[in-house]
Write a protein that holds these residues in place. Sequence first.
Motif, PDB file in Angstrom:
ATOM      1  N   ASP A 107      -0.572  11.999   1.633  1.00  0.00           N
ATOM      2  CA  ASP A 107      -1.409  10.879   1.203  1.00  0.00           C
ATOM      3  C   ASP A 107      -1.201   9.664   2.103  1.00  0.00           C
ATOM      4  O   ASP A 107      -2.157   8.925   2.404  1.00  0.00           O
ATOM      5  CB  ASP A 107      -1.082  10.502  -0.243  1.00  0.00           C
ATOM      6  N   VAL A 135       1.145   4.351  -3.043  1.00  0.00           N
ATOM      7  CA  VAL A 135       1.142   5.803  -2.870  1.00  0.00           C
ATOM      8  C   VAL A 135       2.371   6.419  -3.526  1.00  0.00           C
ATOM      9  O   VAL A 135       2.282   7.423  -4.241  1.00  0.00           O
ATOM     10  CB  VAL A 135       1.074   6.177  -1.379  1.00  0.00           C
ATOM     11  N   ALA A 146       0.831  -1.205   0.000  1.00  0.00           N
ATOM     12  CA  ALA A 146       0.000   0.000   0.000  1.00  0.00           C
ATOM     13  C   ALA A 146       0.865   1.255   0.000  1.00  0.00           C
ATOM     14  O   ALA A 146       0.548   2.247  -0.682  1.00  0.00           O
ATOM     15  CB  ALA A 146      -0.923  -0.014   1.217  1.00  0.00           C
ATOM     16  N   ARG A 203      -3.256  10.317   5.123  1.00  0.00           N
ATOM     17  CA  ARG A 203      -4.683  10.209   4.813  1.00  0.00           C
ATOM     18  C   ARG A 203      -5.122   8.753   4.701  1.00  0.00           C
ATOM     19  O   ARG A 203      -6.229   8.378   5.139  1.00  0.00           O
ATOM     20  CB  ARG A 203      -4.971  10.931   3.491  1.00  0.00           C
ATOM     21  N   ASP A 204      -4.249   7.913   4.152  1.00  0.00           N
ATOM     22  CA  ASP A 204      -4.583   6.502   3.970  1.00  0.00           C
ATOM     23  C   ASP A 204      -4.298   5.661   5.212  1.00  0.00           C
ATOM     24  O   ASP A 204      -4.427   4.433   5.175  1.00  0.00           O
ATOM     25  CB  ASP A 204      -3.798   5.932   2.785  1.00  0.00           C
TER      26      ASP A 204
END
Length: 334
Positions: free
Chosen positions: A319, A266, A262, A322-323
């Motif tokens: 990001d 990004v 993951a 945020r994730d």
Amino acid sequence: MITAAAPVRIGRTDLFAPRLGLGTAVLGNFQQAISDEDALAVIGRALANGIRYLDTAPLYGHGLAEQRVGRAITQVPRDELIISTKVGRLLREGAPPDDSQFHDGVPFYQDVPSAGPVWDFSYDGVRRSVEESLDRMGVDRVDVLHLHDPDNHLAQASSAGCRALRDLRAEGMVQAIGAGMNNSAPLAELVRACDLDVLLLAGRYTLLDQTSMNDLLPLCQERGVSVVVGGVFNSGILVNPTSGAQFNYVPADNEVLAKASAIQSVCSRYGVPLAAAAVQFPLAHPSVCTVLIGPRTVEELDMDLSLFDVEIPPQLWADLRRDGLLSDDVPTPQ
């Protein structure tokens, strides 16, 4: 460029550390034997590229890494270098096998000398270890001296071992003293118990694993203890998180692999190699003075150095937050 950045003071000492250093575990045949020629080529290329911080230990190749470091630095003025090594294991013939240095019956260090490591954090053992390391490297001093992996020997390490380190520092044999481990909680115990200048934290302050934010790093900020970060790629998973990738020196489980993948996704949105984000990330923390890279080949070294030149947009870090892949309290590069 990171290698040209101003050095950072180590703790409250008069020693200043460059932002980038060379770790030498793999140059001591960690998980794969390499030749003297290839190991010396890596160190020589690192020195030619301006790297002046070399970290080693008796454990690494049962003395091989220290010997190779010693052979590689003969043409560099000693005052230009910062050399760190470690104590807590003496190399002795007939040493019994250490289960912590095996996985599935296979030793981590391959094709090594017959003298094996024996645990010893006693006052005399620490001083003997230093003398033997100096002899293997052919130098008259080291700059940084760490207690090495005292997880199961904290009582002796935090008493006799720390006393020996303090005396060596007072005598001018070393400039900075510390401890190097893979676990942050026992390192925090040592910070509280001993007058340490610096820590070597391997694998617990990375883009994938920031567990040291829970205990160790706030304590280091509070007490002015510097941190050298090793294992920034978490055994390779932060280079290429595919099936079979390693984490903590063994195959990663599915949860860890999924998180690393993951993070890579990004990074890919911004055309940034995962490895570049991994190697630059730790230096944003105010307690981190140096990041160690541990290339096995000249080609790997050149790749690692190029990662510090990659520009990473601030939005990439945003990001990740945020994730849910980075916590809000984790500092990120600006």
